[in-house]
Design a protein around this motif. Structure first.
Motif: not given
Length: 304
Positions: A101-108, A77-80, A58-75
């Motif tokens: 899924l990580v595209p080879n384009v940025d958020g724009l 990358m843009f995570v779809n 349950d905690w993993g599901k709740k924290l997933e958006p925060l993990i994705i946000d931190a991953f995007e900031r560190k890399t």
């Protein structure tokens, strides 16, 4: 969430082999064995999660958006959003449910150039390998992710990612692993085509063919005992009378017998050829003959 996107749907899970199933079938999962996967796929028997396991999930599901946000900031990358129930092109019984899924384009929508928009933490070779896969994990300090100076990926998650890359035909996977709830470790792995051809594909194809034919793998871990007991209860109640003949109760007396000391994703060195395993019918016939022989001997004993 619609039923078709529910990755825990038991009806859909029974239609094939997912990433966590693959690690269990290969004997490198801490959460399952070949026998437990077979029980789930053929009889719908699945051990209930403990309160601790459910809370962690349950905690993993709740924290997933925060993990994705931190991953995007560190890399950079843009995570779809991920996909559910994607099927392998040649083996449709093999499926994948991925976190992102990580595209080879940025958020724009801008294509990455040689200079790119990704941060230096991303290996340069990924720029030439097209889009990738993202997987988020919650872990403890001793769960096998190593440190920034000694980066590692737990073997079961490595195999799981290889499974996903084979199904989705992608060349790399990025992990965002939240360690102890306060530090994100980023890892990248490449697709290993040789391992997929030599180990992953033949083992999964053989496993699925066996359970479709009613041939279940032997129990070899203490974790299999609850499944054996549940299976026994089902047989006593007569609920499995229309199911294929089952075997595997021999392991109940000594569940550690045959259990590998160090599970690994590669096959062990060849050993002496094993004798063919007798079929269920042959074992039943042998047991009947044994009992009849005992009865005959009992009748022939001299009476006092």
């Amino acid at each position: 969430m619609s039923a078709s996107n529910d990755t825990s749907d038991p009806t859909l899970r029974a239609t094939g082999i997912g990433g966590s199933d693959a690690a269990a079938i290969l004997g490198i999962s801490g959460y399952g064995t070949p026998y437990s996967v077979a029980m789930e796929k053929t009889l719908g028997i699945k051990e209930a999660r403990s309160d601790e396991e459910q809370e962690r999930l349950d905690w993993g599901k709740k924290l997933e958006p925060l993990i994705i946000d931190a991953f995007e900031r560190k890399t950079g990358m843009f995570v779809n959003p991920g996909v559910a129930w994607a099927r392998h092109r040649e083996h449709p019984f093999i499926f994948a449910n991925v976190d992102g899924l990580v595209p080879n384009v940025d958020g724009l929508g801008r294509l990455f150039t040689e200079r790119g928009f990704w941060t230096p933490i991303v290996p340069a070779e990924l720029r030439e390998l097209g889009p990738g896969i993202f997987e988020g994990k919650c872990a403890g300090a001793d769960d096998g992710w190593g440190t920034s100076r000694d980066p590692r990926v737990p073997t079961s998650y490595w195999a799981q990612a290889q499974h996903y890359m084979a199904v989705l035909e992608r060349q790399w996977t990025g992990f965002g692993a939240l360690i102890n709830g306060n530090r994100l470790e980023v890892r990248f792995i490449l697709r290993d085509d040789e391992w997929l051809r030599a180990v992953w594909e033949p083992k999964l194809v053989a496993f699925w063919a066996d359970i479709q034919a009613g041939n279940l793998p032997e129990p070899w871990s203490p974790d299999d005992v609850p499944y054996l007991l549940t299976q026994h209860d089902e047989l006593v109640r007569g609920r499995l009378s229309t199911r294929p003949a089952l075997h595997g109760f021999e392991g109940l007396g000594n569940p550690r017998e045959g259990m590998p000391a160090v599970p690994r994703p590669y096959p062990a060195a060849p050993s002496a050829p094993a004798r063919p395993r007798p079929s269920t019918g042959e074992r039943q016939t042998a047991e009947r003959d044994r009992r009849e022989t005992l009865e005959i001997r009992r009748d022939l004993r001299p009476r006092q």
